[in-house]
Design a protein around this motif. Structure first.
Motif, short mmCIF file in Angstrom:
data_model
loop_
_atom_site.label_atom_id
_atom_site.label_comp_id
_atom_site.label_asym_id
_atom_site.label_seq_id
_atom_site.Cartn_x
_atom_site.Cartn_y
_atom_site.Cartn_z
N TYR A 591 0.82 -1.21 0.00
CA TYR A 591 0.00 0.00 0.00
C TYR A 591 0.85 1.26 0.00
O TYR A 591 2.03 1.25 0.41
N ASN A 592 0.23 2.33 -0.46
CA ASN A 592 0.85 3.65 -0.44
C ASN A 592 -0.22 4.68 -0.13
O ASN A 592 -1.29 4.67 -0.75
N GLN A 593 0.05 5.54 0.84
CA GLN A 593 -0.90 6.58 1.23
C GLN A 593 -0.19 7.94 1.21
O GLN A 593 0.95 8.05 1.65
N ARG A 594 -0.91 8.92 0.70
CA ARG A 594 -0.37 10.28 0.66
C ARG A 594 -1.36 11.23 1.33
O ARG A 594 -2.48 11.42 0.86
N LEU A 595 -0.94 11.79 2.45
CA LEU A 595 -1.76 12.74 3.20
C LEU A 595 -1.30 14.16 2.87
O LEU A 595 -0.11 14.47 2.94
N THR A 596 -2.23 15.03 2.50
CA THR A 596 -1.91 16.43 2.21
C THR A 596 -2.78 17.34 3.07
O THR A 596 -3.90 17.01 3.42
N ASN A 597 -2.22 18.50 3.40
CA ASN A 597 -2.90 19.51 4.22
C ASN A 597 -3.31 18.95 5.59
O ASN A 597 -4.31 19.36 6.17
N GLY A 598 -2.52 18.00 6.09
CA GLY A 598 -2.83 17.40 7.38
C GLY A 598 -2.75 18.40 8.51
O GLY A 598 -1.96 19.36 8.48
N TYR A 599 -3.58 18.20 9.53
CA TYR A 599 -3.59 19.11 10.67
C TYR A 599 -3.30 18.34 11.95
O TYR A 599 -3.73 17.20 12.12
N LEU A 618 0.90 19.57 7.51
CA LEU A 618 1.54 18.27 7.35
C LEU A 618 1.27 17.64 5.99
O LEU A 618 0.13 17.59 5.52
N THR A 619 2.33 17.16 5.37
CA THR A 619 2.27 16.25 4.23
C THR A 619 2.99 14.97 4.64
O THR A 619 4.10 15.04 5.16
N GLN A 620 2.34 13.83 4.42
CA GLN A 620 2.94 12.58 4.90
C GLN A 620 2.73 11.45 3.89
O GLN A 620 1.66 11.33 3.30
N TYR A 621 3.78 10.64 3.71
CA TYR A 621 3.75 9.49 2.81
C TYR A 621 3.96 8.22 3.63
O TYR A 621 4.91 8.12 4.40
N ASN A 622 3.06 7.26 3.46
CA ASN A 622 3.18 5.95 4.10
C ASN A 622 3.25 4.88 3.01
O ASN A 622 2.31 4.76 2.21
N SER A 623 4.35 4.14 2.97
CA SER A 623 4.50 3.05 2.01
C SER A 623 4.83 1.78 2.78
O SER A 623 5.80 1.75 3.54
N GLY A 624 3.99 0.75 2.59
CA GLY A 624 4.19 -0.42 3.43
C GLY A 624 3.74 -1.73 2.80
O GLY A 624 3.17 -1.77 1.71
N VAL A 646 6.30 -0.59 7.42
CA VAL A 646 5.95 0.65 6.71
C VAL A 646 7.05 1.68 6.86
O VAL A 646 7.70 1.78 7.92
N TYR A 647 7.26 2.43 5.80
CA TYR A 647 8.17 3.58 5.82
C TYR A 647 7.32 4.85 5.80
O TYR A 647 6.46 5.03 4.92
#
Length: 785
Positions: A591-599, A618-624, A646-647
């Motif tokens: 999986y890969n998740q991209r979070l943008t405009n996180g609070y 916050l911008t965050q990338y989760n790859s696992g 996950v990274y």
């Protein structure tokens, strides 16, 4: 205009798909003219593309529909093809008696089919817990805690690596959150559950709210009319003793389904929190010893009435009353250049009332036997919590004393209405819907100083805030069985949101709107019954809770407060998944998740005042990669192993925030050791551990939990008893560091996770009663906290 155009488009699409359908019917018999029941009849295209499937009834009969075209009708049983018939459908078609080249009847067949423990569907992973004897005999919360990929606590339920997951029962979103959701789940029984579906990339028909996905609990279908009741009680020993009691009544006739549930809880536990903000030149070190004690009850009523064979109406009510209370003793050390300046001692009492009511009503109409239907639903929520917070702070150096009452009166009201239209066509199975939501929140916060034994309002620190939000949504989604091996689903949801926030004290008005499209797509390929591959994508939104938006200041002592941000915007999440399931035992997901405009909530010092506020940064990338495996080759042992590597890479738009990145690893081992052949008595031995991880601007230390228990079912499974010990080695602690350019914050918190639970449940009446659970899709309830 945009909203009217969207509605017009959906209506046009729905009517544009209408076409004349014709009826195909027949009766399957063997050479001895005996009708054959439970024979599979498939409607296929000329190229053998799968379209529809039906089973013959007790008289061997079947009826299905199709559009004008040439088809193949395949008759088979237990995977063996019996007969193929070519037909041209241009009017209603009666095949009459179809004699198959077989002399068998069902009396000569022994079917030993069992579902796999794990199934991969086009948009979700399914855990068939009715195939796991070790998950029987518990309340529903315990069943969820034993479910792979899920993590439960007193604060809620989450998918591993995610937070804030919404919970549904038979695709009906539960209109509760926090401790009330936990207590409601404790009132239900795992024996009534057929499967638990984990939807990490939800399709377009669900509200786009919530980055983290959905958990859908599917109840078993019951058939017998009559009355059934269940009494259950649990005693929980942590630092303090607690009790949880539930009564459930289910009554069913041919046309009526009625479920009534009563719940009561009296829970207390101890909390140790230690937070240090070490900066230059100023540092603050705070230590809290807290007793949380929550007491209350709730009523849940589900009523469904079948008006006719094609329509039914119903309503669902859930109400909660009680209190969520805290007694706090706090010590705060203020330091300059690492030298102690002063010590502030605070004694506080927090009393929060619970008055939470939800009401949902619905009408369902089946348009034909092919699955066309219309559903109309309306939901109303009311929450009026009152939270007085009295504290006395004393400076041990100057002996100055401050007695303060920080009081909030709030009122949440949410109304939503929606129409969903399901329309299978020759080419695609369509789902179309529209929804309108009106949210109103008003809050008044008072800060009063105790002067001459009377509380006097501080006009500078008082605040009033009114919030209004309107949300207009529409979606269209299509599912197609491309072949017997390949399925696909795609859809898009559109949401337009208007927001208005107003602070009468400052006359500040925050008004804005935004609109977004939320696409989703899924594909599943099963070359045989051993292998299933899947690919999925969905885009989600996470809107702030009302408390995150409210600018009022909530003080824990005269020098520490938290506040909301009325300009806070939603965050967005893009989710990709590639999955594989082998034999119902092995599951692998990349999986890969991209979070943008996180609070997130950020804490900083302004002179000697410690302030916590919410910011989009916050911008965050989760790859696992996660792997799950079910081990059940030994008759007396059933085990499930799950791991997630996950990274995580975070970025922040705020210069003072030091974003983090790095690998983390989570694993979970659930073991059930059966003590008898019927598997009604078992020992549970479960362990999970999350190694150190970094996310946003924080690092978290290792956290783990070992639980050991015994489960016993007697009196034909009517009486169920269990004893469970949790967090045996006291490893379930929240510890870590938060990094800024000018300070580092340390936290070390323990929430009384070690506990002993003794529980029992007794079921009266007929066992096969169906409880009514209806999908009301009321997503907004989780924001009213």
């Amino acid at each position: 205009m945009i909203r009217l155009g969207l509605v017009s488009l959906l209506i046009f699409l729905s009517f544009n798909t209408l076409a004349q359908e014709y009826e195909i019917k027949g009766k399957v018999i063997n050479r001895n003219q005996v009708p054959l029941e439970f024979i599979s009849v498939y409607l296929l295209k000329q190229d053998s593309t799968y379209l529809r499937h039906i089973m013959t009834d007790s008289m061997g009969g079947f009826i299905m529909k199709g559009y004008k075209d040439r088809y193949k009708l395949k008759i088979s049983t237990i995977g063996t093809e019996i007969k193929i018939i070519d037909i041209y459908l241009s009017e209603d078609y009666d095949l009459g008696e179809i004699e198959v080249n077989s002399s068998f009847g069902l009396e000569n067949i022994t079917v030993n089919a069992r579902k796999n423990l794990i199934e991969r569907k086009v948009d979700r992973i399914v855990f068939n817990i009715e195939e796991s004897p070790s998950m029987q005999g518990f309340d529903l919360l315990e069943a969820l805690s034993n479910t792979p990929m899920l993590h439960t606590s007193d604060g809620g339920i989450s998918i591993v690596g995610k937070s804030g997951v919404a919970v549904m029962i038979n695709e009906r979103l539960i209109n509760l959150s926090g401790s009330e959701l936990i207590q409601y789940l404790k009132s239900l029984r795992s024996d009534d559950v057929a499967k638990i579906e984990v939807i990490t990339t939800p399709p377009s028909k669900y509200d786009a709210q919530g980055n983290s996905g959905l958990i859908n609990i599917v109840l078993k279908k019951r058939t017998n009319n009559g009355l059934q009741s269940t009494l259950s009680s649990s005693y929980i020993q942590r630092t303090y003793g607690s009790t949880v009691n539930n009564v459930n009544l289910n009554y069913q006739t041919d046309n009526l389904l009625l479920s009534v549930g009563l719940r009561h809880y009296d829970i207390a536990y101890r909390v140790n929190e230690s937070v240090s903000l070490i900066g230059i030149p100023t540092s603050v070190i705070q230590s809290d010893l807290r007793k949380d004690f929550n007491k209350g009850g709730g009523l849940n009523v589900n009523l469904d009435y079948k008006i006719s064979k094609t329509s039914n109406i119903g309503f669902i009510y859930d109400g909660s009353i009680g209190g969520s209370n805290m007694d706090i003793v706090s010590t705060t050390n203020y330091m300059t250049n690492r030298l102690l300046d002063s010590i502030l001692w605070t004694n506080a009492e927090h009393r929060k009332s619970i008055n939470f009511q939800t009401l949902s009503a619905y009408y369902d109409l089946k348009l034909d036997t092919l699955g066309r239907k219309v559903s109309i639903m309306g939901n109303f929520l009311s929450n009026t919590p009152r939270s007085p917070f009295d504290f006395t702070s004393e400076n041990l150096n100057t002996e100055n004393s401050y007695s303060v009452r920080n009081e909030s009166d709030m009122s949440y009201q949410v109304f939503s209405g929606q129409v969903d239209f399901t329309y299978p066509t020759k080419v695609i199975n369509l789902e179309i819907g529209i929804k309108y939501t009106d949210i109103r929140n008003s809050s008044f916060v008072k800060y009063l100083n105790l002067i001459d034994e009377e509380y006097v309002i501080d006009p500078v620190r008082n605040d009033e805030f009114n919030y209004k939000e309107n949300n207009y949504a529409g979606y269209i989604s299509g599912f197609r069985q491309l072949s017997k091996k390949l399925t696909a689903q795609a859809g898009v949801r559109y949401e337009f949101t208007e927001i208005m926030g107003f602070s009468p004290n400052t006359e500040e008005r925050n008004t804005f709107n935004y609109d977004n499209f939320f696409p989703s797509g899924y594909m599943s390929f099963a070359p045989n019954n051993k292998h299933t591959f899947s690919l999925s994508y969905s885009r989600r939104i996470n809107r702030p809770n009302f408390g995150n938006l409210n600018p009022f200041r909530w003080y824990s002592n005269p020098y520490i407060y938290s506040a909301g941000n009325p300009n806070l915007l939603p965050s967005f999440n893009n989710n990709f998944e590639l999955g594989y399931v082998y034999g119902g035992d092995l599951s692998i997901t990349m999986y890969n998740q991209r979070l943008t405009n996180g609070y997130t909530s950020l804490t900083f010092l302004e002179n000697t005042i410690q302030i916590s506020n919410w910011e989009n940064h916050l911008t965050q990338y989760n790859s696992g990669l996660n792997i799950g495996y079910s081990f059940k080759t030994i008759k007396w042992l059933q085990s499930y192993l799950f791991s997630d590597a996950v990274y995580i890479k975070s970025k922040s738009s705020i210069e003072d925030v030091i974003a983090q990145k790095g690998f983390t690893y989570y694993y979970q081992i659930n073991n059930s050791i059966f003590l008898n052949k019927s598997k009604t008595n078992s020992i549970l031995l479960n362990y999970w551990q999350n190694l150190p991880r970094r996310a946003s601007n924080a690092s978290y230390k290792t956290i783990a939990n070992l639980r050991l228990g015994i489960n016993v079912q007697v009196l034909d499974k009517k009486l169920q008893m269990h004893l469970i010990v949790e967090d045996i080695f006291k490893q379930n602690l929240s510890r870590g560091e938060i990094y800024f350019q000018d300070n580092t914050q340390f936290f070390n918190n323990y929430y009384d996770a070690r506990r002993l639970t003794i529980g029992a449940a007794y079921r009266f009446g007929k066992p096969n009663i169906k409880t009514n659970r209806k999908d009301t899709k009321f997503d907004e309830r989780g924001r009213a906290n």
